[in-house]
Write a protein that holds these residues in place. Structure first.
Motif, PDB file in Angstrom:
ATOM      1  N   ALA A 132       8.253   1.136   9.216  1.00 23.49           N
ATOM      2  CA  ALA A 132       8.123   2.515   8.733  1.00 23.49           C
ATOM      3  C   ALA A 132       6.814   2.731   7.977  1.00 23.49           C
ATOM      4  O   ALA A 132       6.306   3.860   7.915  1.00 23.49           O
ATOM      5  CB  ALA A 132       9.301   2.857   7.816  1.00 23.49           C
ATOM      6  N   TYR A 133       6.238   1.661   7.421  1.00 28.66           N
ATOM      7  CA  TYR A 133       4.991   1.799   6.675  1.00 28.66           C
ATOM      8  C   TYR A 133       3.807   2.125   7.573  1.00 28.66           C
ATOM      9  O   TYR A 133       2.710   2.389   7.053  1.00 28.66           O
ATOM     10  CB  TYR A 133       4.703   0.511   5.892  1.00 28.66           C
ATOM     11  CG  TYR A 133       5.621   0.276   4.711  1.00 28.66           C
ATOM     12  CD1 TYR A 133       5.811   1.253   3.752  1.00 28.66           C
ATOM     13  CD2 TYR A 133       6.287  -0.934   4.562  1.00 28.66           C
ATOM     14  CE1 TYR A 133       6.652   1.039   2.674  1.00 28.66           C
ATOM     15  CE2 TYR A 133       7.130  -1.159   3.486  1.00 28.66           C
ATOM     16  CZ  TYR A 133       7.306  -0.168   2.545  1.00 28.66           C
ATOM     17  OH  TYR A 133       8.137  -0.373   1.471  1.00 28.66           O
ATOM     18  N   THR A 137       4.667   9.297   6.549  1.00 28.46           N
ATOM     19  CA  THR A 137       5.732  10.306   6.473  1.00 28.46           C
ATOM     20  C   THR A 137       7.122   9.679   6.451  1.00 28.46           C
ATOM     21  O   THR A 137       8.110  10.396   6.672  1.00 28.46           O
ATOM     22  CB  THR A 137       5.637  11.260   7.678  1.00 28.46           C
ATOM     23  OG1 THR A 137       5.787  10.509   8.887  1.00 28.46           O
ATOM     24  CG2 THR A 137       4.304  11.971   7.710  1.00 28.46           C
ATOM     25  N   TYR A 138       7.230   8.373   6.193  1.00 25.53           N
ATOM     26  CA  TYR A 138       8.535   7.725   6.306  1.00 25.53           C
ATOM     27  C   TYR A 138       9.552   8.230   5.287  1.00 25.53           C
ATOM     28  O   TYR A 138      10.757   8.085   5.485  1.00 25.53           O
ATOM     29  CB  TYR A 138       8.404   6.207   6.203  1.00 25.53           C
ATOM     30  CG  TYR A 138       7.768   5.670   4.956  1.00 25.53           C
ATOM     31  CD1 TYR A 138       8.490   5.467   3.783  1.00 25.53           C
ATOM     32  CD2 TYR A 138       6.419   5.314   4.950  1.00 25.53           C
ATOM     33  CE1 TYR A 138       7.898   4.966   2.645  1.00 25.53           C
ATOM     34  CE2 TYR A 138       5.818   4.802   3.814  1.00 25.53           C
ATOM     35  CZ  TYR A 138       6.555   4.632   2.669  1.00 25.53           C
ATOM     36  OH  TYR A 138       5.955   4.123   1.537  1.00 25.53           O
ATOM     37  N   ASP A 139       9.099   8.819   4.185  1.00 23.99           N
ATOM     38  CA  ASP A 139      10.044   9.356   3.198  1.00 23.99           C
ATOM     39  C   ASP A 139       9.794  10.830   2.933  1.00 23.99           C
ATOM     40  O   ASP A 139      10.243  11.367   1.917  1.00 23.99           O
ATOM     41  CB  ASP A 139       9.961   8.564   1.892  1.00 23.99           C
ATOM     42  CG  ASP A 139       8.576   8.645   1.252  1.00 23.99           C
ATOM     43  OD1 ASP A 139       7.660   9.191   1.890  1.00 23.99           O
ATOM     44  OD2 ASP A 139       8.410   8.154   0.111  1.00 23.99           O
ATOM     45  N   TYR A 140       9.098  11.491   3.836  1.00 18.93           N
ATOM     46  CA  TYR A 140       8.779  12.905   3.630  1.00 18.93           C
ATOM     47  C   TYR A 140       9.992  13.755   3.987  1.00 18.93           C
ATOM     48  O   TYR A 140      10.496  13.689   5.110  1.00 18.93           O
ATOM     49  CB  TYR A 140       7.578  13.292   4.489  1.00 18.93           C
ATOM     50  CG  TYR A 140       6.909  14.572   4.071  1.00 18.93           C
ATOM     51  CD1 TYR A 140       6.409  14.719   2.786  1.00 18.93           C
ATOM     52  CD2 TYR A 140       6.780  15.626   4.965  1.00 18.93           C
ATOM     53  CE1 TYR A 140       5.785  15.889   2.394  1.00 18.93           C
ATOM     54  CE2 TYR A 140       6.153  16.798   4.583  1.00 18.93           C
ATOM     55  CZ  TYR A 140       5.653  16.923   3.300  1.00 18.93           C
ATOM     56  OH  TYR A 140       5.042  18.089   2.909  1.00 18.93           O
ATOM     57  N   PRO A 141      10.480  14.584   3.063  1.00 20.43           N
ATOM     58  CA  PRO A 141      11.779  15.247   3.298  1.00 20.43           C
ATOM     59  C   PRO A 141      11.735  16.432   4.251  1.00 20.43           C
ATOM     60  O   PRO A 141      12.761  16.806   4.815  1.00 20.43           O
ATOM     61  CB  PRO A 141      12.188  15.696   1.888  1.00 20.43           C
ATOM     62  CG  PRO A 141      10.905  15.843   1.149  1.00 20.43           C
ATOM     63  CD  PRO A 141       9.969  14.823   1.702  1.00 20.43           C
ATOM     64  N   GLN A 143       9.547  16.899   7.027  1.00 19.58           N
ATOM     65  CA  GLN A 143       8.598  16.602   8.093  1.00 19.58           C
ATOM     66  C   GLN A 143       8.803  17.495   9.308  1.00 19.58           C
ATOM     67  O   GLN A 143       7.850  18.032   9.871  1.00 19.58           O
ATOM     68  CB  GLN A 143       8.736  15.116   8.491  1.00 19.58           C
ATOM     69  CG  GLN A 143       8.044  14.720   9.780  1.00 19.58           C
ATOM     70  CD  GLN A 143       6.543  14.829   9.697  1.00 19.58           C
ATOM     71  OE1 GLN A 143       5.985  15.086   8.641  1.00 19.58           O
ATOM     72  NE2 GLN A 143       5.885  14.653  10.827  1.00 19.58           N
ATOM     73  N   THR A 187       3.891  12.614   1.904  1.00 13.43           N
ATOM     74  CA  THR A 187       4.713  11.577   1.291  1.00 13.43           C
ATOM     75  C   THR A 187       5.645  12.237   0.286  1.00 13.43           C
ATOM     76  O   THR A 187       5.412  13.381  -0.138  1.00 13.43           O
ATOM     77  CB  THR A 187       3.843  10.519   0.581  1.00 13.43           C
ATOM     78  OG1 THR A 187       3.274  11.118  -0.600  1.00 13.43           O
ATOM     79  CG2 THR A 187       2.723  10.011   1.472  1.00 13.43           C
ATOM     80  N   LEU A 188       6.678  11.518  -0.102  1.00 16.00           N
ATOM     81  CA  LEU A 188       7.598  12.057  -1.093  1.00 16.00           C
ATOM     82  C   LEU A 188       6.907  12.318  -2.432  1.00 16.00           C
ATOM     83  O   LEU A 188       7.122  13.381  -3.044  1.00 16.00           O
ATOM     84  CB  LEU A 188       8.781  11.108  -1.270  1.00 16.00           C
ATOM     85  CG  LEU A 188       9.847  11.543  -2.270  1.00 16.00           C
ATOM     86  CD1 LEU A 188      10.435  12.899  -1.895  1.00 16.00           C
ATOM     87  CD2 LEU A 188      10.945  10.491  -2.386  1.00 16.00           C
ATOM     88  N   ARG A 232       0.592   5.632  -4.299  1.00 13.52           N
ATOM     89  CA  ARG A 232       1.371   5.486  -3.070  1.00 13.52           C
ATOM     90  C   ARG A 232       0.463   5.297  -1.846  1.00 13.52           C
ATOM     91  O   ARG A 232       0.733   4.456  -0.983  1.00 13.52           O
ATOM     92  CB  ARG A 232       2.274   6.709  -2.901  1.00 13.52           C
ATOM     93  CG  ARG A 232       2.807   6.947  -1.525  1.00 13.52           C
ATOM     94  CD  ARG A 232       3.742   5.842  -1.035  1.00 13.52           C
ATOM     95  NE  ARG A 232       4.029   6.073   0.372  1.00 13.52           N
ATOM     96  CZ  ARG A 232       4.956   6.916   0.797  1.00 13.52           C
ATOM     97  NH1 ARG A 232       5.691   7.604  -0.066  1.00 13.52           N
ATOM     98  NH2 ARG A 232       5.150   7.081   2.078  1.00 13.52           N
ATOM     99  N   ASP A 236       0.459   1.979   0.611  1.00 16.53           N
ATOM    100  CA  ASP A 236       0.653   1.976   2.062  1.00 16.53           C
ATOM    101  C   ASP A 236      -0.502   1.282   2.778  1.00 16.53           C
ATOM    102  O   ASP A 236      -0.296   0.536   3.741  1.00 16.53           O
ATOM    103  CB  ASP A 236       0.792   3.412   2.568  1.00 16.53           C
ATOM    104  CG  ASP A 236       2.123   4.038   2.160  1.00 16.53           C
ATOM    105  OD1 ASP A 236       2.951   3.316   1.554  1.00 16.53           O
ATOM    106  OD2 ASP A 236       2.335   5.227   2.436  1.00 16.53           O
TER     107      ASP A 236
END
Length: 367
Positions: A132-133, A137-141, A143, A187-188, A232, A236
């Motif tokens: 996911a890294y 956008t792996y934790d973007y709510p 997207q 990102t979040l 962050r 990454d």
């Protein structure tokens, strides 16, 4: 007067001016070619000159040389081995071969096989999550929603600018060109920072909003996440460079090479057992040849087993996976430490605003 003879198409051939028929043995020249005095002269409009005999002979010699260099017996032997190995594998899978008729591989080899399998599974298990890294956008709510909005905005921007460029000098109204939307990190932490900033602005722009303690707290909170979002991005990049790419490289190179060497051992073992079956069922006239095939297959299996053992040991002794995991933990530590430091400093200020707001509320209720 004699009648003119019909031509091939059935139409009569008109006589010449002298009253004599044209010479039937001389072919007529096509338009564009003059009469040739020499009968051996060829009109270019009819055909090309014939190929030289030397070129034909050279091509024939090359073809003969290619056929002579082909080892048909070796190709046939490989096909036969592949077929016998396939039959042997099918019989083993169906339980038609007794366990004692299957060549036993060294215990060291089997132990290394199990360890390499475990190492490969460990790489795959962690990679399945840490992959996911690869994308920020792996934790973007939001997207999906923002992707749809950005797509429509991009299309509208392209159409408007196309019209602004191509409608100049015409009677049609020219729309003003618009700037392309500014790219934002997804990102979040960035989303939290932008949301807190938007909320703070909404409160502070309202009448009397400057005095609202929530607006002040949101401003402080937004500043925290601006700092965290920078950490962050650095996190990454460090994870991708020092962990993810080397981790994938180990999986696709050294581990994959060891797996291919093991497959070569399996094929060689099947060829040996198939050769033993052939020797067992061979006629007296073919016993000697079948025995040689078994000896060659045994030598091949021993050699490939040694190669596979060497490669599997090299994979298991490789220190890179531990170093890569350390880089992952270090990048995460730096990120979470930066986030903790930023939140810790801001939390004290927000707590003061919280205590003040609560005191103001109770005081107002007492009156």
């Amino acid at each position: 007067m004699t009648r003119p003879k019909p031509a091939r198409g059935g139409h009569p051939t008109p006589p010449s001016k002298s009253g004599q028929s044209p010479n039937p043995t001389r072919p007529s020249q096509p338009s564009g070619c003059d009469d040739a005095n020499d009968a051996s002269e060829i009109c270019p409009a009819l055909s090309l000159p014939p190929p030289h005999a030397k070129d034909i002979m050279d091509g024939w010699r090359k073809l003969q040389s290619s056929l002579a260099n082909m080892d048909l017996s070796q190709s046939a032997n490989k096909l036969a081995k592949g077929f016998n190995s396939g039959v042997q594998a099918t019989r083993e899978r169906l339980g038609q071969v007794a366990p004692e008729e299957i060549t036993e591989l060294p215990q060291e080899y089997k132990d290394l096989e199990a360890r390499v399998d475990a190492l490969r599974q460990a790489h795959l298990a962690l990679l399945r999550i840490t992959k996911a890294y690869e994308s920020e956008t792996y934790d973007y709510p939001v997207q999906i929603q923002e992707s749809i909005t950005e797509l429509s905005t991009t299309i509208g921007h392209g159409i408007t600018n196309f019209a602004a460029t191509n409608l100049k000098g015409t009677n049609l109204p020219v729309p003003p060109p618009i700037a392309a939307p500014v790219a934002q990190h997804k990102t979040l932490p960035h989303a939290l920072g932008r949301a807190a900033t938007s909320a703070a602005n909404a409160l502070q722009n309202a009448p009397g909003g400057e005095e609202l303690k929530l607006g002040k707290a949101l401003t402080i909170y937004a500043g925290v996440w601006d700092r965290v979002s920078t950490a962050r991005i650095e996190h990454d990049q460090a994870v991708q460079q020092h962990y993810l790419h080397p981790w994938q490289t180990t999986l696709s190179t050294s581990i994959n090479v060891a797996m291919k060497a093991r497959q070569a051992v399996r094929v060689s073992r099947l060829e040996l057992d198939a050769a033993k079956q052939t020797l067992k069922n061979a006629s007296p006239a073919k016993q000697e040849q079948a025995r040689l095939e078994v000896e060659n297959a045994e030598d091949d299996l021993v050699q490939k087993t040694e190669v596979a053992i060497t490669l599997m040991k090299a994979v298991l002794d490789n220190p890179e996976p531990v170093k890569n995991l350390n880089e992952l933990a270090k990048a995460q530590l730096l990120y979470f430490a930066s986030a903790a430091e930023a939140l810790s400093s801001a939390q004290g200020e927000i707590e003061e605003l919280s205590v003040a707001a609560e005191g103001h509320y109770r005081k107002s209720r007492d009156h």
